[in-house]
Design an enzyme around this catalytic site. Structure first.
Site, PDB file in Angstrom:
ATOM      1  CG  ASP A 267      -1.861   1.116   1.318  1.00 34.04           C
ATOM      2  OD1 ASP A 267      -2.851   1.052   0.582  1.00 34.04           O
ATOM      3  OD2 ASP A 267      -1.627   2.079   2.093  1.00 34.04           O
ATOM      4  CD  GLU A 307      -2.258   2.232  -3.570  1.00 34.60           C
ATOM      5  OE1 GLU A 307      -3.416   2.649  -3.696  1.00 34.60           O
ATOM      6  OE2 GLU A 307      -1.568   2.442  -2.555  1.00 34.60           O
TER       7      GLU A 307
HETATM    8  C1  NOJ Z   1      -4.287   3.164  -0.776  1.00 31.65           C
HETATM    9  C2  NOJ Z   1      -5.469   2.288  -0.523  1.00 31.65           C
HETATM   10  O1  NOJ Z   1      -5.816   1.638  -1.707  1.00 31.65           O
HETATM   11  C3  NOJ Z   1      -6.575   3.166  -0.005  1.00 31.65           C
HETATM   12  O2  NOJ Z   1      -7.774   2.458   0.093  1.00 31.65           O
HETATM   13  C4  NOJ Z   1      -6.152   3.731   1.322  1.00 31.65           C
HETATM   14  O3  NOJ Z   1      -7.143   4.638   1.744  1.00 31.65           O
HETATM   15  C5  NOJ Z   1      -4.816   4.437   1.228  1.00 31.65           C
HETATM   16  N1  NOJ Z   1      -3.850   3.731   0.479  1.00 31.65           N
HETATM   17  C6  NOJ Z   1      -4.250   4.648   2.580  1.00 31.65           C
HETATM   18  O4  NOJ Z   1      -3.789   3.444   3.114  1.00 31.65           O
END
Ligand code: NOJ
Length: 578
Positions: A267, A307
């Site tokens: 993440d 991500e």
């Molecule tokens: C990316 C995640 O996909 C999202 O859902 C989240 O709110 C943020 N990172 C913070 O962790």
């Protein structure tokens, strides 16, 4: 030529038959193309040549081979799960790990090879679990560590893998590390987070990530200072300049790898370090990711997907192709396919994938998705137009990359109507598994096979249409389409790891591309025009053989070194070429 639509030839018995390349079954198409002056047309009819024999591969054995190798992640079909919304085993209205375990056979039947679980660790759920308060346990809403072990064992017994969401850019304010850190500047964890006397620091030139507020600094009355957060105030950023934080978060990864997880979705991983030089993928963040990869590589057969944030930014996550991530999400396709399909030109899609080929290092693997827990349901992306949804999914399954299906994509889940945490709840609604009860609707208290209690949030619209049971009975349903699409990809190395060649045609509305592995070649055709038939000529395509359609309704023939493709409105086709 067989015109059966959406019929991936997954049953090896079908291929022991001879597949005609010449002769009467192809004649109608040849005649049609002659009439269009597009193909070479013989003047006389030579005696039919003997039909060649093409032994078909055993796709089940091929799939087993590809999925058990070190590059399994290229061939797997991933499925993103919001555990809270998949299946509730206790009747409390909240999905849980035993519930998910009980649905593995359904997911396997769909063609899923690997799961990515959104965060399952204890959390106050200020951001749906992306605010972790304990990295070494399971949230009680979801079950226990023993439930997780049971899920992992059950998945592995079915040949399925499990990736966890690793959320280490920030924790929850409720995490004991933050609780200790906030006590004052003298405690052992005092600088595990990023503190300041003012709401800003010259060495941190960035604000909150879009949609997470207007300031990245929140006053903490306990410590009497501001703390830094890129996301909600409930998610303070860890201070990675402190080596203890680096060691502690690598230890979190080690804890779950030791437990047997098959890898991670990382993440916001580009945001770990900030400096005056910037806040995204600065060299120290790159070095951390390399350490994480070294750790991962100590466990055979593991994989991780990054991500990235923002467009066009995947390449830095791959490093030299071996030392950082195996996969990174392709944000641009995920966010823009709806716009691509609302136009009638194939050029933007060809350009997008062409540019990824240029920018990514060898070995990089795109992770392709149509929607996720962060963006509108694919049904909305398609503007409710079924054929857009299906063509976008065909590209997702056959273009260079690994597909990540978001739970409910296979049912064309509609957006929700209720918000519990934030507006992203519209795409996080419970999965409807069962068809409607007897009698006229509406059925406000029916749990649709998800729960026997009151669901934590209302179902999306039209669950009577978009539930598994109803869609399984309908051969024209989105579910039937997805199953057949996933089966088409299964056991075909070219789609997971083959080369990609875009085949430009003289018709701007046709996307045509070739995927090739060492011994197999496939052509994929996608029509962008939703109203008219189109015929395109790809001069110099030099296909390695004749085309045999496996999927869709489009037609493809070789004509010398050219390929001629004929596509119905909003049509598609996948052809084996040999
Ligand atoms: C990316 C995640 O996909 C999202 O859902 C989240 O709110 C943020 N990172 C913070 O962790």
């Amino acid at each position: 030529m067989e015109l059966a639509s959406h019929s991936p030839e997954s049953d090896p018995r079908r291929h022991r038959r001879l597949r005609p390349r010449v002769g009467s079954r192809r004649a109608p198409l040849a005649v049609a193309l002659c009439a269009l002056s597009l193909a070479q047309c013989g003047q006389s009819s030579p005696a039919p040549a003997p039909e060649p024999v093409y032994p078909e591969k055993d796709r089940g054995a091929e799939a087993a081979r590809l999925l058990s190798g070190p590059e399994w992640y290229r061939h797997a079909i991933f499925y993103e799960v919001y555990v809270r919304s998949l299946e509730d085993s206790t009747g409390d209205g909240i999905g849980d790990l035993p519930g998910l375990t009980s649905r593995l056979d359904d997911l396997k039947a769909l063609g899923v090879d690997a799961l990515w679980l959104m965060p399952i660790m204890p959390s106050p759920f200020a951001d749906s679990g992306y605010d972790v308060s304990d990295y070494r346990d399971v949230d009680p809403d979801y079950g226990t560590l023993a439930d997780f072990d049971a899920l992992l064992a059950a998945a592995h017994a079915r040949g399925m893998r499990v990736l966890l969401d690793l959320v280490v850019n920030h924790t929850s304010v409720a995490h004991p590390w933050f609780q200790e850190s906030r006590q004052g500047p003298a405690n052992p964890k005092a600088d595990w987070y990023v503190w300041s006397d003012t709401p800003g620091r010259a060495d941190i030139p960035c604000g909150p990530v879009l949609t997470f507020g207007t300031s990245a600094w929140t006053w903490d009355p306990v410590r009497g200072q501001y703390y830094f957060h890129r996301f909600y105030p409930a998610q303070p950023d860890l201070n990675y300049w402190n080596p203890d934080v680096v060691a502690a978060t690598l230890d979190v990864a080690r804890f779950w790898l030791d437990r047997g997880v098959d890898g991670f979705r990382c993440d916001s991983i580009g945001l770990l370090y900030e400096s005056a030089a910037g806040c995204y993928m600065i060299p120290e963040t790159v070095a951390y990711i390399q350490s994480l990869r070294q750790l991962l590589d100590a466990y055979p057969g593991r994989a991780m997907v990054a991500e990235p944030l923002g467009f066009g930014s995947e390449a830095p996550f791959f490093g030299n192709g071996q030392d950082m991530f195996q996969m990174a999400f392709d944000f641009e396709y995920g966010l823009d396919w709806g716009a691509y399909f609302s136009g009638s030109s194939a050029q933007p899609i060809a350009d997008h994938f062409g540019s990824i080929l240029q920018s990514n290092p060898a070995g990089a693997q795109n992770a392709l998705y149509l929607d996720s827990h962060d963006i509108r349901r694919a049904f909305q992306g398609a503007n409710g137009v079924d054929s857009r949804y299906r063509r976008a999914a065909l590209i997702q399954m056959t273009m260079a990359g690994t597909p990540f299906v978001y739970y409910g994509d296979e049912l064309a889940l509609r957006p929700g109507t209720e918000v519990v945490v934030d507006a992203r709840d519209y795409e996080r609604t419970p999965m409807p598994w069962r068809g409607p009860p007897q009698g006229p609707g509406p059925w406000p208290d029916f749990g649709w096979g998800f729960t026997t209690g009151k669901p934590w949030i209302a179902f999306g619209a039209d669950p009577e249409l978009t539930n598994l049971e109803t869609e399984q009975l309908d051969p024209a349903s989105t579910y039937a389409f997805y199953r057949s699409l996933l089966s088409l990809r299964r056991g075909r190395e070219a789609f997971g790891a083959g080369s990609l060649r875009i085949l430009p045609t003289d018709d701007d509305s046709i996307l045509l591309y070739l995927r090739e592995s060492s011994d197999e070649s496939y052509v994929v055709a996608v029509g962008m025009d939703e109203k008219a038939w189109h015929t395109g000529v790809a001069a110099g395509a030099s296909l390695p053989g004749d085309a045999e359609r496996l999927f869709g309704e489009a037609m493809l023939v070789r004509s010398g070194t050219a390929a001629v493709v004929h596509v119905p409105p909003a049509g598609m086709g996948v052809f084996r070429v040999r």
